[in-house]
Write an enzyme that holds these catalytic residues in place. Sequence first.
Site, PDB file in Angstrom:
ATOM      1  N   LYS A  22      46.589  30.477  -6.536  1.00 44.13           N
ATOM      2  CA  LYS A  22      47.646  29.893  -5.716  1.00 44.13           C
ATOM      3  C   LYS A  22      47.503  30.316  -4.257  1.00 44.13           C
ATOM      4  O   LYS A  22      47.636  29.496  -3.337  1.00 44.13           O
ATOM      5  CB  LYS A  22      49.019  30.338  -6.227  1.00 44.13           C
ATOM      6  CG  LYS A  22      50.185  29.741  -5.436  1.00 44.13           C
ATOM      7  CD  LYS A  22      51.464  30.505  -5.597  1.00 44.13           C
ATOM      8  CE  LYS A  22      51.513  31.723  -4.715  1.00 44.13           C
ATOM      9  NZ  LYS A  22      52.874  32.249  -4.491  1.00 44.13           N
ATOM     10  N   ASN A  23      47.217  31.605  -4.032  1.00 45.11           N
ATOM     11  CA  ASN A  23      47.147  32.113  -2.670  1.00 45.11           C
ATOM     12  C   ASN A  23      45.929  31.607  -1.909  1.00 45.11           C
ATOM     13  O   ASN A  23      45.855  31.739  -0.686  1.00 45.11           O
ATOM     14  CB  ASN A  23      47.160  33.641  -2.672  1.00 45.11           C
ATOM     15  CG  ASN A  23      48.520  34.205  -3.046  1.00 45.11           C
ATOM     16  OD1 ASN A  23      49.523  33.508  -3.007  1.00 45.11           O
ATOM     17  ND2 ASN A  23      48.548  35.461  -3.442  1.00 45.11           N
ATOM     18  N   ARG A  92      57.552  30.653   2.123  1.00 43.34           N
ATOM     19  CA  ARG A  92      57.063  31.184   3.391  1.00 43.34           C
ATOM     20  C   ARG A  92      55.702  30.625   3.764  1.00 43.34           C
ATOM     21  O   ARG A  92      55.363  30.545   4.943  1.00 43.34           O
ATOM     22  CB  ARG A  92      56.982  32.713   3.306  1.00 43.34           C
ATOM     23  CG  ARG A  92      58.331  33.396   3.197  1.00 43.34           C
ATOM     24  CD  ARG A  92      58.167  34.902   3.062  1.00 43.34           C
ATOM     25  NE  ARG A  92      59.444  35.567   2.861  1.00 43.34           N
ATOM     26  CZ  ARG A  92      60.173  36.103   3.827  1.00 43.34           C
ATOM     27  NH1 ARG A  92      59.753  36.028   5.065  1.00 43.34           N
ATOM     28  NH2 ARG A  92      61.315  36.703   3.559  1.00 43.34           N
ATOM     29  N   CYS A 116      60.747  34.226  -1.140  1.00 47.71           N
ATOM     30  CA  CYS A 116      61.368  35.287  -1.913  1.00 47.71           C
ATOM     31  C   CYS A 116      61.642  36.509  -1.041  1.00 47.71           C
ATOM     32  O   CYS A 116      60.964  36.758  -0.056  1.00 47.71           O
ATOM     33  CB  CYS A 116      60.484  35.671  -3.101  1.00 47.71           C
ATOM     34  SG  CYS A 116      58.804  36.133  -2.662  1.00 47.71           S
ATOM     35  N   ARG A 121      58.260  39.451   6.514  1.00 52.12           N
ATOM     36  CA  ARG A 121      56.907  38.921   6.709  1.00 52.12           C
ATOM     37  C   ARG A 121      56.962  38.041   7.954  1.00 52.12           C
ATOM     38  O   ARG A 121      57.006  36.821   7.861  1.00 52.12           O
ATOM     39  CB  ARG A 121      56.448  38.147   5.470  1.00 52.12           C
ATOM     40  CG  ARG A 121      56.173  39.053   4.295  1.00 52.12           C
ATOM     41  CD  ARG A 121      55.516  38.336   3.158  1.00 52.12           C
ATOM     42  NE  ARG A 121      56.483  37.674   2.314  1.00 52.12           N
ATOM     43  CZ  ARG A 121      56.181  37.081   1.166  1.00 52.12           C
ATOM     44  NH1 ARG A 121      54.939  37.065   0.733  1.00 52.12           N
ATOM     45  NH2 ARG A 121      57.100  36.500   0.441  1.00 52.12           N
ATOM     46  N   ASP A 306      50.391  42.584  -4.760  1.00 51.89           N
ATOM     47  CA  ASP A 306      50.793  41.586  -5.750  1.00 51.89           C
ATOM     48  C   ASP A 306      50.555  42.036  -7.192  1.00 51.89           C
ATOM     49  O   ASP A 306      50.917  41.320  -8.127  1.00 51.89           O
ATOM     50  CB  ASP A 306      50.055  40.265  -5.499  1.00 51.89           C
ATOM     51  CG  ASP A 306      50.681  39.460  -4.376  1.00 51.89           C
ATOM     52  OD1 ASP A 306      51.736  39.869  -3.867  1.00 51.89           O
ATOM     53  OD2 ASP A 306      50.118  38.410  -4.012  1.00 51.89           O
ATOM     54  N   ILE A 328      52.862  47.733   1.864  1.00 49.32           N
ATOM     55  CA  ILE A 328      52.788  46.382   2.433  1.00 49.32           C
ATOM     56  C   ILE A 328      54.177  45.800   2.686  1.00 49.32           C
ATOM     57  O   ILE A 328      54.497  45.384   3.798  1.00 49.32           O
ATOM     58  CB  ILE A 328      51.982  45.444   1.512  1.00 49.32           C
ATOM     59  CG1 ILE A 328      50.623  46.066   1.152  1.00 49.32           C
ATOM     60  CG2 ILE A 328      51.805  44.083   2.182  1.00 49.32           C
ATOM     61  CD1 ILE A 328      49.712  46.304   2.326  1.00 49.32           C
ATOM     62  N   ARG A 398      56.385  29.665  -9.865  1.00 49.80           N
ATOM     63  CA  ARG A 398      55.751  29.563  -8.553  1.00 49.80           C
ATOM     64  C   ARG A 398      54.304  30.035  -8.588  1.00 49.80           C
ATOM     65  O   ARG A 398      53.500  29.606  -7.765  1.00 49.80           O
ATOM     66  CB  ARG A 398      56.525  30.384  -7.521  1.00 49.80           C
ATOM     67  CG  ARG A 398      57.915  29.853  -7.189  1.00 49.80           C
ATOM     68  CD  ARG A 398      58.570  30.712  -6.121  1.00 49.80           C
ATOM     69  NE  ARG A 398      57.648  30.933  -5.018  1.00 49.80           N
ATOM     70  CZ  ARG A 398      57.390  32.134  -4.487  1.00 49.80           C
ATOM     71  NH1 ARG A 398      57.976  33.216  -4.960  1.00 49.80           N
ATOM     72  NH2 ARG A 398      56.539  32.242  -3.489  1.00 49.80           N
TER      73      ARG A 398
END
Length: 442
Positions: A22-23, A92, A116, A121, A306, A328, A398
């Site tokens: 996804k990223n 985002r 979320c 960020r 993550d 992070i 998601r």
Amino acid sequence: MDKISIIGGNPLKGSLKISGAKNAALPLLAAGLLTKDPVILTNLPELSDITTFLDLMAHMGCDCIREPGQVTLRTPDVLDLEAPYELVRKMRASVLVLGPVLSRFKEVRLSLPGGCAIGTRPVDLHLKGLEKMGAEIILSEGYVTAKAPKGLKGCDYTFPIVSVTGTENLLMAACLAHGTTRLLNAAQEPEVTDLAHCLVGMGAKISGIGTSTLVIEGQAELGGTTHSILPDRIETGTYAIAAAITGGSITLENTSLKLLPLVTQTLCQVGLGLEQKGDNVEVNSPAHGLKPQDIITEPFPGFPTDLQAQFMALMTTINGASSITETIFENRFMHVPELARMGADIAVKGNTALVRGVSSLKGAPVMATDLRASVSLVLAGLAAEGETLVSRVYHLDRGYEKIEEKLSACGAHIKRIRKDPVIDEPSINTTSSLKIASSGHA
């Protein structure tokens, strides 16, 4: 809203296929805005975030033809240059349209993005980089308006902190800028590298791919390409941890341990067996239990934030103490109270969590707070005694494609409990929404 029910205690056995990342997919979709020629992306995961991003691109005028496992993007020379709040607020990553649209069309208006609640960020790194490239930035009424009437210009820009989406946005913007751009302290994540390779396939000139310094020679235009999205390294790590937390052994298809160097090392130190066999990864739990391990989240090639929540869930089941330090995102321990409801022993001080393993977790009703927190609760449920009921599973949708099907195929007792919104909503609201839909204004 849907819920997920898990009856714990079954070791996972079997095989499951890892989806496209996804990223990586989201910035690759945005890259389709850089050219009028068709961009075809394969190995596309079926996720709600992908649908949301394609909805945004379609609203702006991109022709998105979606088929199972792939999408074809065609972006004409005329585009709606506004990305409205109604679409951007959902995620985002919508900020990724900023760089390519501004670079190609000289102007863009973007609602400040939502998503979320795992911490700040900020988009200021994106905006400062674009300003350095000659853009005029105006912030007003929740929108960013960026203009570059004569086009963006190449520059040297050093990221004050490593930013994945910031690197991706400026990388795309630089591809059509005048002159040479050097991005220093750039993110080195595999998803950034995947984007760079796709851009090169479109005709971009990029050197330093995979390093912290990217050099981009701007081109007058880019063309189309066909690109296969790389495997999802976070999904890979999640299911490896799922095998560990259940004492199981599974095969992860279509993935590579090279995407997770430090995670692989850490899980091996915990005692999990990991072996690359062709395009698959064999995951085997040891016969005599696992050992606790400390981690600190860091940008790639460090331990990814993550996978922090998933690793914490595993540590709650291992005899001994471990520390987990999050560097992070400042709010990424929101899963801790939910794990505590299941009997986990976790103490948080600042950005470090001290985890003491317990003899067994107990199933309980829990609530997801973000994408990775939600899957950590699923993992805990796989190991817990009794039933765990996870609510707010739209977070899961998601980022995890068909998670119940994949885990069920490996022997997990997991199912989705679907709720009919027509039944759950008050009748006055249901009637109202039906009227709006029938009038064509929904």
